[in-house]
Design an enzyme around this catalytic site. Structure first.
Site, PDB file in Angstrom:
ATOM      1  N   LYS A  13       0.888  -1.179   0.000  1.00 53.61           N
ATOM      2  CA  LYS A  13       0.000   0.000   0.000  1.00 53.61           C
ATOM      3  C   LYS A  13       0.916   1.215   0.000  1.00 53.61           C
ATOM      4  O   LYS A  13       1.201   1.787   1.060  1.00 53.61           O
ATOM      5  CB  LYS A  13      -0.906  -0.041   1.247  1.00 53.61           C
ATOM      6  N   SER A  39      -3.210   7.685   3.326  1.00 53.76           N
ATOM      7  CA  SER A  39      -3.525   8.927   4.050  1.00 53.76           C
ATOM      8  C   SER A  39      -4.638   8.631   5.055  1.00 53.76           C
ATOM      9  O   SER A  39      -5.196   7.549   5.057  1.00 53.76           O
ATOM     10  CB  SER A  39      -3.984  10.007   3.058  1.00 53.76           C
ATOM     11  N   PRO A  94     -22.577  -8.964  -0.199  1.00 48.45           N
ATOM     12  CA  PRO A  94     -23.643  -8.258   0.518  1.00 48.45           C
ATOM     13  C   PRO A  94     -23.086  -7.355   1.622  1.00 48.45           C
ATOM     14  O   PRO A  94     -21.903  -7.447   1.969  1.00 48.45           O
ATOM     15  CB  PRO A  94     -24.485  -9.393   1.124  1.00 48.45           C
TER      16      PRO A  94
HETATM   17  N1  ATP Z   1     -19.679  -5.549   1.879  1.00 46.24           N
HETATM   18  C1  ATP Z   1     -19.468  -4.803   2.985  1.00 46.24           C
HETATM   19  N2  ATP Z   1     -20.254  -4.951   4.073  1.00 46.24           N
HETATM   20  C2  ATP Z   1     -20.049  -4.193   5.185  1.00 46.24           C
HETATM   21  N3  ATP Z   1     -19.083  -3.256   5.319  1.00 46.24           N
HETATM   22  C3  ATP Z   1     -18.285  -3.088   4.244  1.00 46.24           C
HETATM   23  C4  ATP Z   1     -18.420  -3.822   3.030  1.00 46.24           C
HETATM   24  N4  ATP Z   1     -17.446  -3.401   2.172  1.00 46.24           N
HETATM   25  C5  ATP Z   1     -16.763  -2.448   2.807  1.00 46.24           C
HETATM   26  N5  ATP Z   1     -17.241  -2.261   4.060  1.00 46.24           N
HETATM   27  C6  ATP Z   1     -16.776  -1.310   5.067  1.00 46.24           C
HETATM   28  O1  ATP Z   1     -16.661  -0.041   4.440  1.00 46.24           O
HETATM   29  C7  ATP Z   1     -15.512   0.658   4.949  1.00 46.24           C
HETATM   30  C8  ATP Z   1     -14.603   0.946   3.761  1.00 46.24           C
HETATM   31  O2  ATP Z   1     -14.085  -0.298   3.265  1.00 46.24           O
HETATM   32  P1  ATP Z   1     -12.556  -0.324   2.870  1.00 46.24           P
HETATM   33  O3  ATP Z   1     -11.709   0.214   3.966  1.00 46.24           O
HETATM   34  O4  ATP Z   1     -12.221  -1.673   2.326  1.00 46.24           O
HETATM   35  O5  ATP Z   1     -12.597   0.752   1.680  1.00 46.24           O
HETATM   36  P2  ATP Z   1     -11.389   1.265   0.806  1.00 46.24           P
HETATM   37  O6  ATP Z   1     -11.862   1.346  -0.593  1.00 46.24           O
HETATM   38  O7  ATP Z   1     -10.164   0.463   1.084  1.00 46.24           O
HETATM   39  O8  ATP Z   1     -11.176   2.747   1.372  1.00 46.24           O
HETATM   40  P3  ATP Z   1      -9.876   3.721   1.216  1.00 46.24           P
HETATM   41  O9  ATP Z   1     -10.062   4.447  -0.078  1.00 46.24           O
HETATM   42  O10 ATP Z   1      -9.958   4.602   2.416  1.00 46.24           O
HETATM   43  O11 ATP Z   1      -8.660   2.833   1.230  1.00 46.24           O
HETATM   44  C9  ATP Z   1     -14.844  -0.269   5.974  1.00 46.24           C
HETATM   45  O12 ATP Z   1     -15.299   0.075   7.279  1.00 46.24           O
HETATM   46  C10 ATP Z   1     -15.377  -1.644   5.600  1.00 46.24           C
HETATM   47  O13 ATP Z   1     -15.440  -2.530   6.691  1.00 46.24           O
HETATM   48  C1  DNN Z   2      -8.637   9.369   3.397  1.00 46.34           C
HETATM   49  C2  DNN Z   2      -9.274   8.240   2.594  1.00 46.34           C
HETATM   50  N1  DNN Z   2      -9.551   7.118   3.488  1.00 46.34           N
HETATM   51  C3  DNN Z   2      -8.339   7.769   1.489  1.00 46.34           C
HETATM   52  N2  DNN Z   2      -7.128   7.225   2.106  1.00 46.34           N
HETATM   53  C4  DNN Z   2      -7.948   8.845   0.512  1.00 46.34           C
HETATM   54  C5  DNN Z   2      -9.116   9.198  -0.369  1.00 46.34           C
HETATM   55  C6  DNN Z   2      -8.807  10.315  -1.317  1.00 46.34           C
HETATM   56  C7  DNN Z   2     -10.023  10.686  -2.161  1.00 46.34           C
HETATM   57  C8  DNN Z   2      -9.771  11.918  -2.979  1.00 46.34           C
HETATM   58  C9  DNN Z   2     -10.977  12.268  -3.854  1.00 46.34           C
HETATM   59  O1  DNN Z   2     -11.363  11.443  -4.727  1.00 46.34           O
HETATM   60  O2  DNN Z   2     -11.598  13.331  -3.615  1.00 46.34           O
HETATM   61 MG    MG Z   3      -8.306   0.963   1.889  1.00 49.26          MG
END
Ligand code: ATP
Ligand code: DNN
Ligand code: MG
Length: 227
Positions: free
Chosen positions: A43, A47, A206
């Site tokens: 990763k 941020s 889901p």
């Molecule tokens: N299918 C699901 N059911 C319940 N909660 C979910 C599901 N998918 C994601 N989440 C929840 O949504 C939130 C965001 O998920 P995740 O951290 O994987 O997103 P991300 O795309 O990695 O975000 P970022 O851009 O911040 O890295 C987390 O709290 C995660 O547990």
């Molecule tokens: C802070 C958040 N959880 C991610 N790490 C960063 C997301 C940046 C999104 C920027 C945007 O699309 O406006």
């Molecule tokens: Mg993430």
């Protein structure tokens, strides 16, 4: 899981922040680890870190991989501000070194790896590069994670078109937080995205508040991606 010579390497990006990239990355890493393939999670930019010593996404990937790599190796660029990494860096008057990112990637020595981006494709990582530029530079295929339900057709199409324009191969779209695979609108969305863009659409996973059940559901949905 079939044995292959080529390492399994994929870049997990999304149509937005908070769509489930970390959930999906951890599921892929744990499937690879369970198959004895000793994967690494990467990763490079994180941020919104509550602690710069413990970036939550990066630590989750490392744990899912069963890896002992140091935090700097998994996540060389870490920021507290919950904004785009490039925005956080500019607020600090810093320019994250692109070569540091590439050197950290090379140190993973081309093994089985899952890379997680930050937010969506056009999130700035520094003053010159967005997430899509990192994907193109690492020459990795993509898993695109999208929210299931109303709105996903447009967001997913926009991301797929951007990836196609850069000739970045897409292994699959994964829909998360759906209602049920049997739901007519979910089924229509999957069929339409597959027909329009020629890409497999997995899920929807889901909405599952229970972390263990959620992880198992992401693993089930993503199992077809692995060799
Ligand atoms: N299918 C699901 N059911 C319940 N909660 C979910 C599901 N998918 C994601 N989440 C929840 O949504 C939130 C965001 O998920 P995740 O951290 O994987 O997103 P991300 O795309 O990695 O975000 P970022 O851009 O911040 O890295 C987390 O709290 C995660 O547990
Ligand atoms: C802070 C958040 N959880 C991610 N790490 C960063 C997301 C940046 C999104 C920027 C945007 O699309 O406006
Ligand atoms: Mg993430």
């Amino acid at each position: 899981m079939a044995q292959t010579d080529k390492p399994f390497q994929i870049f997990v990006t999304g149509t937005d922040t908070g769509v489930g990239k970390t959930q999906a990355s951890c599921a892929l890493l744990s499937l690879l680890a369970d198959a004895g393939l000793r994967p690494q999670g990467f990763k490079p930019y994180e941020s919104g870190c509550a602690s710069l010593r413990a970036p939550s996404d990066a630590l989750a990937l490392r744990a899912a991989a069963g890896s002992a790599l140091g935090v700097d190796a998994v996540c060389p660029h870490r920021f507290r501000l919950p904004v785009a990494p490039g925005v956080a860096a500019s607020r600090l008057g810093r320019e994250p070194d692109w070569d540091v990112t590439l050197a950290a990637w090379r140190r993973l020595r081309g093994g089985n790896a899952v890379v997680e981006g930050a937010g969506g494709l056009f999130v700035p990582l520094d003053s010159k590069h967005d997430v899509i530029d990192l994907i193109a530079t690492l020459r990795l295929p993509v898993l695109l994670v999208a929210r299931a339900g109303l709105g996903t057709l447009n967001h997913t199409a926009l991301s797929l078109q951007a990836l196609a324009a850069r000739r970045i191969p897409v292994r699959a779209v994964l829909l998360s937080r759906g209602t049920s695979a049997k739901d007519a609108s979910e089924r229509d969305n999957r069929r339409l995205l597959e027909a329009r863009h020629g890409v497999p659409v997995l899920g929807p996973v889901p909405h599952l508040p229970d972390a263990r059940k959620r992880h198992a559901a992401f693993r089930r949905a993503l199992r077809p991606l692995l060799p």
